[in-house]
Design an enzyme around this catalytic site. Structure first.
Site, PDB file in Angstrom:
ATOM      1  N   ASN A   1     -14.523   4.905  16.832  1.00 52.89           N
ATOM      2  CA  ASN A   1     -15.308   4.963  15.664  1.00 52.89           C
ATOM      3  C   ASN A   1     -15.635   3.625  14.776  1.00 52.89           C
ATOM      4  O   ASN A   1     -14.599   2.910  14.918  1.00 52.89           O
ATOM      5  CB  ASN A   1     -14.686   6.076  14.428  1.00 52.89           C
ATOM      6  CG  ASN A   1     -14.044   5.275  13.371  1.00 52.89           C
ATOM      7  OD1 ASN A   1     -14.178   4.676  12.293  1.00 52.89           O
ATOM      8  ND2 ASN A   1     -12.614   5.655  13.654  1.00 52.89           N
TER       9      ASN A   1
ATOM     10  N   PHE B   1     -15.923   3.003   6.444  1.00 55.20           N
ATOM     11  CA  PHE B   1     -15.514   3.873   5.250  1.00 55.20           C
ATOM     12  C   PHE B   1     -16.883   4.299   4.376  1.00 55.20           C
ATOM     13  O   PHE B   1     -16.958   4.068   3.085  1.00 55.20           O
ATOM     14  CB  PHE B   1     -14.816   2.656   3.977  1.00 55.20           C
ATOM     15  CG  PHE B   1     -13.422   2.024   4.297  1.00 55.20           C
ATOM     16  CD1 PHE B   1     -12.529   3.185   5.200  1.00 55.20           C
ATOM     17  CD2 PHE B   1     -12.632   1.127   3.740  1.00 55.20           C
ATOM     18  CE1 PHE B   1     -11.070   2.719   5.469  1.00 55.20           C
ATOM     19  CE2 PHE B   1     -11.412   0.869   4.095  1.00 55.20           C
ATOM     20  CZ  PHE B   1     -10.779   1.732   4.675  1.00 55.20           C
TER      21      PHE B   1
ATOM     22  N   SER C   1      -7.792  -0.218   8.799  1.00 55.99           N
ATOM     23  CA  SER C   1      -9.111  -0.184   9.246  1.00 55.99           C
ATOM     24  C   SER C   1      -9.643  -1.548  10.005  1.00 55.99           C
ATOM     25  O   SER C   1      -9.901  -2.325   9.385  1.00 55.99           O
ATOM     26  CB  SER C   1     -10.118   0.601   8.456  1.00 55.99           C
ATOM     27  OG  SER C   1     -11.387   0.981   8.973  1.00 55.99           O
TER      28      SER C   1
ATOM     29  N   ASN D   1     -12.781  -1.724  10.667  1.00 60.75           N
ATOM     30  CA  ASN D   1     -14.272  -1.520  10.563  1.00 60.75           C
ATOM     31  C   ASN D   1     -14.570  -2.016   9.344  1.00 60.75           C
ATOM     32  O   ASN D   1     -15.975  -2.050   8.929  1.00 60.75           O
ATOM     33  CB  ASN D   1     -14.710  -0.243  10.829  1.00 60.75           C
ATOM     34  CG  ASN D   1     -14.232   0.383  12.275  1.00 60.75           C
ATOM     35  OD1 ASN D   1     -14.724  -0.076  13.104  1.00 60.75           O
ATOM     36  ND2 ASN D   1     -13.770   1.652  12.034  1.00 60.75           N
ATOM     37  N   THR D   2     -13.909  -2.792   8.580  1.00 63.39           N
ATOM     38  CA  THR D   2     -14.284  -3.382   7.238  1.00 63.39           C
ATOM     39  C   THR D   2     -13.712  -4.692   7.441  1.00 63.39           C
ATOM     40  O   THR D   2     -12.675  -5.096   7.682  1.00 63.39           O
ATOM     41  CB  THR D   2     -13.541  -2.786   6.051  1.00 63.39           C
ATOM     42  OG1 THR D   2     -13.984  -1.544   5.890  1.00 63.39           O
ATOM     43  CG2 THR D   2     -14.019  -3.620   4.694  1.00 63.39           C
TER      44      THR D   2
ATOM     45  N   LYS E   1      -0.494   2.450   5.343  1.00 61.61           N
ATOM     46  CA  LYS E   1      -1.046   2.596   6.539  1.00 61.61           C
ATOM     47  C   LYS E   1      -1.249   1.249   7.550  1.00 61.61           C
ATOM     48  O   LYS E   1      -1.811   0.632   6.802  1.00 61.61           O
ATOM     49  CB  LYS E   1      -2.161   3.553   6.841  1.00 61.61           C
ATOM     50  CG  LYS E   1      -2.575   4.034   8.009  1.00 61.61           C
ATOM     51  CD  LYS E   1      -3.646   5.333   8.096  1.00 61.61           C
ATOM     52  CE  LYS E   1      -3.806   5.830   9.409  1.00 61.61           C
ATOM     53  NZ  LYS E   1      -4.924   6.899   9.501  1.00 61.61           N
TER      54      LYS E   1
ATOM     55  N   ASN F   1      -2.913   3.231  12.394  1.00 63.80           N
ATOM     56  CA  ASN F   1      -4.284   3.690  12.522  1.00 63.80           C
ATOM     57  C   ASN F   1      -4.866   3.439  13.967  1.00 63.80           C
ATOM     58  O   ASN F   1      -3.818   3.373  14.913  1.00 63.80           O
ATOM     59  CB  ASN F   1      -4.677   2.461  11.717  1.00 63.80           C
ATOM     60  CG  ASN F   1      -6.203   3.101  10.798  1.00 63.80           C
ATOM     61  OD1 ASN F   1      -7.072   3.669  11.312  1.00 63.80           O
ATOM     62  ND2 ASN F   1      -6.398   2.615   9.632  1.00 63.80           N
TER      63      ASN F   1
END
Length: 350
Positions: free
Chosen positions: A110, A114, A172, A174-175, A210, A239
């Site tokens: 993915n 967010f 994450s 993805n940011t 996390k 994660n």
């Protein structure tokens, strides 16, 4: 898995993954999911960070990003739920497609970024939450924020009164620049702000951190050092990963975080290493799809586990199946409680 659920999963897999996920949430809210509540027993009852869990099997953040299925999820087999991530302002996330099934690998990639309705909308839904469930919120930062570290404290201030725990998600992939906040100095400053925000709550709640699975041994040691000094209550390891070793799916080259079965060994080794560096409880995440895998995480040093991607292939009833199977494994090996088993096989992962 029941026959009806199996048929439903096959139908879902005819849709693109993000559409299918939305349909799964709608199905749960329409009453098509489990209704018996968490599986529990004297062996499964677990306490972590002052929270009394009926079993140690949790739903990882990302499944219910916007806290729209709390009542339905509370009737499933999970011992605790984590929703979000929530950011101060609503944001659409990255462009679609941004979720990919890797069926050949029992995995997913993915790059959501967010996407969520924002903390105010999520706080309003959490205010209507079921009171008989343990519910936590994953805290995030807006993509275009000029002070990402401050965003975590902002979300906690707004939503903290409505949840049982909060998770600082700096892992994450993805940011942009989010994972940079895992560095020693940046992480210490971020957590200090979050702890100040927690202290201002009428009822302070446990705060978890996390972390990513892609940290070096030295970086893991630094995270543990900061965590031990910060007043955190637990660490969630881990994660998603940016690694792509050994994948077979045509989607293996997609950008984003990889979750599911390929992450199991990597994430379990990280938690085993971490368990030797802290006395904080650890929640093991990454590739949990069977009772045996949940048990291995616990024996590696986890006090509880979470899962999400496995539901794509095993259905929502998987939570009950894993909890019941874990109970049987604990009994087989003579453990009276989950706590008795924690870390009993850690050396196997070092």
């Amino acid at each position: 898995m029941k026959a009806l659920e199996s048929i439903g999963l096959k139908l879902m897999h005819r849709f693109d993954p993000e559409t299918a996920h939305g349909l799964a949430i709608k199905a749960l809210n329409s009453g098509l999911g489990p209704k018996n509540g968490p599986v529990t027993s004297s062996r499964l009852v677990t306490q972590i960070a002052g929270l009394n869990l009926p079993n140690p099997i949790g739903l990882a953040a990302g499944f219910d990003k916007n806290a729209t299925a709390l009542h339905a999820l509370a009737r499933t087999g999970f011992g605790f739920l984590e929703v979000g991530a929530a950011t101060p302002r609503a944001q659409p996330g990255n462009a679609k497609p941004r979720l990919f099934r890797l069926a050949e690998d029992q995995a997913a990639i993915n790059r959501f970024g967010f996407n969520n309705d924002g903390m105010d909308a999520i706080a309003a839904r959490l205010a209507q939450r079921p009171q008989n469930a343990i519910i936590g919120l994953n805290l995030g930062a807006n993509k275009d924020s000029s002070d990402k570290a401050a965003d975590f404290a902002t979300v906690l201030t707004t939503c903290g009164a409505q949840v049982d725990f909060a998770t600082v998600n700096v892992s994450s992939p993805n940011t942009e620049k989010l994972r940079d906040l895992q560095g020693k100095a940046a992480l210490a400053a971020l957590l200090a702000g979050v702890m100040d925000a927690r202290a201002q709550l009428a009822k302070p709640i446990p705060v978890f951190l996390k972390i990513a699975p892609d940290l070096t041994e030295d970086e893991i040691s630094e995270v543990a050092e900061v965590a031990n000094a910060s007043g955190l209550d637990a660490i969630i390891a881990t994660n998603t990963t940016l690694e792509r070793d050994g994948l077979h799916s045509p989607h293996k080259t997609e950008m984003g975080g990889l979750s599911g079965q390929p992450l199991f060994e990597k994430s379990t080794r990280v938690l085993a290493q971490l368990a030797g560096l802290t006395t904080l409880p650890i929640i093991g995440v990454g590739g949990v799809g069977t009772a045996e895998q949940a048990y291995q995480k616990i024996r590696a040093g986890a006090s509880a586990v979470q899962l999400y991607t496995a539901l794509v292939y095993g259905g929502i009833s998987l939570a009950s199946e894993i909890a019941a199977g874990l109970d049987a494994l604990l009994e087989r090996d003579g453990f009276a409680t989950v706590a008795d088993a924690v870390g009993s096989g850690r050396s196997d992962w070092l």
